[in-house]
Motif scaffolding. Structure first.
Motif, PDB file in Angstrom:
ATOM      1  N   GLN A   1       0.829  -1.200   0.000  1.00 30.79           N
ATOM      2  CA  GLN A   1       0.000   0.000   0.000  1.00 30.79           C
ATOM      3  C   GLN A   1       0.865   1.252   0.000  1.00 30.79           C
ATOM      4  O   GLN A   1       0.557   2.233  -0.671  1.00 30.79           O
ATOM      5  CB  GLN A   1      -0.922   0.009   1.228  1.00 30.79           C
ATOM      6  N   LEU A   2       1.956   1.233   0.790  1.00 29.75           N
ATOM      7  CA  LEU A   2       2.849   2.384   0.824  1.00 29.75           C
ATOM      8  C   LEU A   2       3.448   2.643  -0.543  1.00 29.75           C
ATOM      9  O   LEU A   2       3.608   3.782  -0.968  1.00 29.75           O
ATOM     10  CB  LEU A   2       3.966   2.157   1.848  1.00 29.75           C
ATOM     11  N   SER A   5       0.869   3.988  -3.139  1.00 32.77           N
ATOM     12  CA  SER A   5       0.451   5.373  -2.942  1.00 32.77           C
ATOM     13  C   SER A   5       1.293   6.348  -3.730  1.00 32.77           C
ATOM     14  O   SER A   5       0.912   7.490  -3.930  1.00 32.77           O
ATOM     15  CB  SER A   5       0.510   5.730  -1.448  1.00 32.77           C
ATOM     16  N   GLN A   6       2.486   5.895  -4.172  1.00 36.17           N
ATOM     17  CA  GLN A   6       3.370   6.772  -4.934  1.00 36.17           C
ATOM     18  C   GLN A   6       3.140   6.645  -6.443  1.00 36.17           C
ATOM     19  O   GLN A   6       3.722   7.395  -7.220  1.00 36.17           O
ATOM     20  CB  GLN A   6       4.836   6.426  -4.618  1.00 36.17           C
ATOM     21  N   GLN A 157      10.839  -4.331   8.112  1.00 34.21           N
ATOM     22  CA  GLN A 157       9.979  -3.226   8.548  1.00 34.21           C
ATOM     23  C   GLN A 157       9.555  -3.424   9.996  1.00 34.21           C
ATOM     24  O   GLN A 157       9.524  -2.483  10.790  1.00 34.21           O
ATOM     25  CB  GLN A 157       8.756  -3.134   7.636  1.00 34.21           C
ATOM     26  N   ASN A 183       1.237   2.694  11.234  1.00 30.03           N
ATOM     27  CA  ASN A 183       1.212   2.822   9.782  1.00 30.03           C
ATOM     28  C   ASN A 183       1.651   4.223   9.359  1.00 30.03           C
ATOM     29  O   ASN A 183       2.291   4.409   8.326  1.00 30.03           O
ATOM     30  CB  ASN A 183      -0.190   2.526   9.235  1.00 30.03           C
ATOM     31  N   LEU A 184       1.281   5.207  10.193  1.00 32.49           N
ATOM     32  CA  LEU A 184       1.716   6.574   9.915  1.00 32.49           C
ATOM     33  C   LEU A 184       3.238   6.677  10.006  1.00 32.49           C
ATOM     34  O   LEU A 184       3.879   7.364   9.203  1.00 32.49           O
ATOM     35  CB  LEU A 184       1.064   7.543  10.911  1.00 32.49           C
ATOM     36  N   LYS A 187       4.582   5.220   6.924  1.00 28.01           N
ATOM     37  CA  LYS A 187       4.342   6.173   5.835  1.00 28.01           C
ATOM     38  C   LYS A 187       5.388   7.284   5.878  1.00 28.01           C
ATOM     39  O   LYS A 187       5.900   7.723   4.831  1.00 28.01           O
ATOM     40  CB  LYS A 187       2.937   6.766   5.990  1.00 28.01           C
ATOM     41  N   GLN A 188       5.730   7.723   7.077  1.00 28.48           N
ATOM     42  CA  GLN A 188       6.739   8.767   7.226  1.00 28.48           C
ATOM     43  C   GLN A 188       8.108   8.276   6.765  1.00 28.48           C
ATOM     44  O   GLN A 188       8.856   8.998   6.100  1.00 28.48           O
ATOM     45  CB  GLN A 188       6.804   9.207   8.694  1.00 28.48           C
ATOM     46  N   ARG A 190       8.512   6.024   4.530  1.00 24.15           N
ATOM     47  CA  ARG A 190       8.413   5.958   3.077  1.00 24.15           C
ATOM     48  C   ARG A 190       8.629   7.340   2.446  1.00 24.15           C
ATOM     49  O   ARG A 190       9.285   7.472   1.414  1.00 24.15           O
ATOM     50  CB  ARG A 190       7.043   5.408   2.691  1.00 24.15           C
ATOM     51  N   ASP A 191       8.088   8.376   3.091  1.00 25.67           N
ATOM     52  CA  ASP A 191       8.252   9.739   2.567  1.00 25.67           C
ATOM     53  C   ASP A 191       9.724  10.155   2.574  1.00 25.67           C
ATOM     54  O   ASP A 191      10.206  10.765   1.617  1.00 25.67           O
ATOM     55  CB  ASP A 191       7.428  10.722   3.401  1.00 25.67           C
TER      56      ASP A 191
END
Length: 765
Positions: A1-2, A5-6, A157, A183-184, A187-188, A190-191
């Protein structure tokens, strides 16, 4: 999912539709790199590649000109004096160059390259160990990842996530809210990964080393502010004017002479640089095929104003004389100093081919010397974790602002919400935890110390309750300058003009003065408190509270005093002989002004009263209980003490003052107070000399040199003392011994009884 999203923002998305095989390969490699990135967060590192090189020396000697020549910039005529620390038009403007070829670089880009290198190494390790995937068979690659491969990525992970959970729950609570949505957190991560890896291409590894150039202002008023910015893990280029003798007074650009000599200024710099470093290590450096052992930190001696002396042999001879006289005064620093014999022509109007060729040769020679030292320094061989580079990028706000660089949205978002110009240790810890970059308090302190060594932050663990970190060094330097550089207030409010006058004449500033000079910076109350706490920690200022009104607060800032402030008149006072306090030249050859000013602040705290009068390198403290003054002067390499009390014509009344003074000197021994405080300051702020023997000294009546005395010497006869200088060795009488040392209890009791009798007789009369 991560990853999915890109997809929408992926510029290669349109190509992926027509090339599904490339799209699947691309996605697979992205997953592999992301797994390598997450693995690197736990254990990835590479050796340090950046060191700070600081141009130092007396004011008006051409440091900025040499720095511009060295970094291949144009010279300007009538160049403004450097303010504390400067590169060109900024208070702190980065000038970073590759040591291999002297090409300039951006520090943030170097850190990003380091992150790429670390992740690339992790990626290659994962691929070679087949921890993620075996080599891809193009015929069966329709399945992006096997089940075992997916489990491996999830395991990596999960490990990082568990470390994050542990760091944010089992350690001391932070002031920020810990995200509960893990998950946040992913996500961070991943950013941040997308910021560092917008595309996945192998890059050539960069083993280059870089130097970050600083140009430090040489003004004497700034000497006390050096301490927060100096580091033992830097290389220093110490500049002097070849056209001036070492005992000449410093010459300004306007042709005026200052009270400080070139020798005194060099002593200030060398003692601050070398004495402030606790590292006792030595390195072996090979320069011009000659391997020599040096002590850290390294100081490279170079000269300016070579254009004033046309004869090359005369220039060389003057360089030799200067270095010989410098070492004779400071023998302790011989192993720290490398004499380069490099003499720069700094005349901006002389750009002939011969001069340009000479400048290039001097720059290349200095470059090779620096390169040899850098390659030998342990600091450049230390492994630096990837977490430090990511945190450094987040905290590194000044360059992005000055160069209008565009950082990623995640970097800007974190900076805007979490990074401030001045922060506490708790805030930094909370930020590191929330970003998954926290590995414990010890490593966090090591990371901040590393950034402090590079001049990226000011890190003071002892300041305030939780420690202070300044992320914008340029901003702090400007605030320091606003407070300590008092200029004539020629217009405006008469109240403000009087506050400026008070600061110059007394060395004291009020809350109103502080608020006025800091008003352009828009500081809130808490930020002002943090800055004052930082300055108090480094003894740049000292808080004075009124005995009667605790709300009436002033700050004691002794270095505000101008040299033309006249000393106090002692003609109406009985004045003792001088007792000196200091060290042997081979132990500590010089006590810098910064230590002296810190001593005054420390004594003010000890004798907590507001009746202290300041003069240029001199202070007079009033001790109310015994109605006398203690005078503390800076006398070259020693501290000079005197006490004085009022003269009275009536002998009985005079004894009423004299006896309590002598009793106070005998019982309270203020000389011991000053001695202990000086010793403590030297141990704390000059760790290189920690444990050095501090002594009392008196001046010999025959050779006029200082000779040390022992406080309790059984062989001493009365006030006779033998000169310790081998060339003299004479016995002489010392009034200082009588005034300070030979005040025994029996004499004090006799004197007190005599005073009582005289007082009774006076009352009957």
């Amino acid at each position: 999912q991560l990853i999915q999203s890109q997809k929408a923002s992926n510029p290669s998305d349109s190509n992926d539709r027509s090339h599904p095989q490339q799209s699947r390969d691309h996605a697979l490699r992205e997953k592999q790199y992301f797994a390598a990135y997450m693995q690197a967060l736990r254990q990835g590192s590479c050796k340090n590649k950046v060191i700070r090189a600081m141009y130092t020396g007396p004011q008006y000697v051409g440091k900025s000109s040499i720095m511009r020549i060295f970094t291949q910039q144009q010279l300007f005529n009538f160049q403004n004096a450097t303010q504390i620390a400067d590169q060109s038009d900024k208070m702190v403007h980065l000038k970073l160059y590759k040591i291999k070829d002297r090409t300039t670089y951006n520090l943030r880009q170097i850190w990003e390259n380091n992150v790429h290198e670390i992740v690339q190494l992790q990626y290659e390790s994962l691929i070679s160990d087949k921890q993620i995937s075996k080599s891809i068979n193009k015929q069966t690659s329709s399945q992006l990842l096997s089940v075992s491969d997916q489990h491996q990525i999830l395991a990596i992970q999960s490990t990082v996530l568990n470390q994050h959970i542990t760091a944010t729950t089992l350690t001391s609570p932070s002031t920020q809210t810990i995200p509960t949505d893990h998950n946040l957190f992913l996500k961070q991560c991943r950013d941040f990964f997308q910021y560092y890896f917008p595309y996945w291409l192998n890059k050539n590894r960069d083993d280059s080393q870089y130097a970050k150039i600083w140009d430090f202002g040489g003004h004497s008023i700034y000497h006390v502010t050096h301490q927060p910015f100096l580091s033992g893990n830097s290389i220093y280029i110490l500049v002097f004017n070849i056209n001036q003798n070492i005992d000449d007074r410093v010459l300004t650009r306007d042709g005026n002479l200052l009270n400080m000599t070139y020798l005194q200024s060099m002593q200030e710099w060398l003692t601050s640089i070398i004495g402030g470093n606790s590292n006792q290590d030595k390195i072996a450096a090979t320069i011009d095929n000659d391997q020599v052992e040096y002590s850290l930190p390294i100081v490279i001696l170079v000269a300016s104003h070579g254009d004033y002396i046309t004869n090359k042999q005369e220039r060389t001879d003057r360089f030799k004389v200067f270095e010989r006289e410098l070492i004779s005064k400071m023998p302790r620093f011989r192993s720290n100093i490398y004499s380069s014999r490099i003499i720069f022509n700094c005349n901006p109007d002389d750009n002939s081919n011969d001069t340009l060729a000479e400048r290039k040769q001097c720059s290349l020679h200095l470059h090779e010397i620096m390169k040899s030292f850098v390659e030998s320094l342990p600091f450049m061989k230390n492994p630096i974790p990837i977490r430090w580079y990511i945190m450094a990028t987040i905290l590194h706000t000044a360059t992005d602002r000055n160069n209008n660089e565009v950082a990623s949205s995640i970097i800007n978002r974190v900076r805007a919400s979490r990074v401030h110009k001045i922060m506490t240790m708790q805030e930094i810890e909370s930020l590191a935890k929330d970003l998954g970059l926290y590995e414990g308090e010890k490593e966090l302190i090591a990371m901040l110390s590393y950034l402090h060594d590079l001049g990226e932050v000011i890190f003071c663990l002892k300041a305030d309750q939780y420690g202070i970190i300044v992320t914008d060094v340029d901003w702090l330097l400007r605030i320091f300058r606003a407070i300590i550089q008092v200029k004539d207030c020629t217009s405006g409010s008469l109240e403000i003009k009087s506050l400026y006058g008070l600061a110059i004449e007394t060395g004291k500033i009020s809350i109103k003065y502080l608020n006025h000079v800091l008003s352009p910076y828009g500081l809130d109350v808490e930020t002002k408190k943090s800055i004052i706490a930082l300055m108090e920690t480094y003894d740049i200022l000292c808080t004075i509270k009124s005995d009667s009104d605790q709300e009436d607060c002033h700050y004691f800032v002794p270095y505000l005093l101008r040299p033309d402030i006249k000393p106090f008149d002692v003609s109406q006072y009985h004045v003792s002989e001088i007792l000196y306090i200091g060290y042997e030249q081979n132990d500590i050859p010089y006590i810098p002004d910064g230590i002296y000013y810190c001593l005054l602040s420390s004594c003010l705290k000890e004798w907590n009263n507001t009746k202290v009068e300041l003069y240029y390198k001199c202070a007079k403290f009033y001790l109310k209980s015994s109605r006398h003054y203690i005078i503390i002067k800076k006398d070259n390499s020693h501290i000079a003490l005197q006490y004085c009390y009022q003269k009275l014509k009536n002998s009985a009344s005079a004894n009423l003052i004299k006896s309590p003074v002598e009793t106070s000197i005998y019982k309270n021994r203020p000389q011991d107070v000053v001695k202990k405080k000086l010793s403590s300051l030297v141990d704390d702020r000059m760790p290189k000399f920690k444990g050095a023997t501090i002594r009392y000294y008196v001046r010999c009546n025959y050779c006029n040199n200082l000779t040390f005395i022992e406080d309790k010497n059984e062989e001493q006869i009365g006030n006779l003392i033998q000169c310790q200088n081998n060339s003299c060795n004479m016995l002489f009488e010392s009034q200082s011994i009588n005034d300070w040392i030979n005040l025994n209890e029996e004499n004090q009791e006799d004197k007190q009884q005599q005073v009582k009798c005289e007082l009774q007789a006076h009352e009957k009369g």
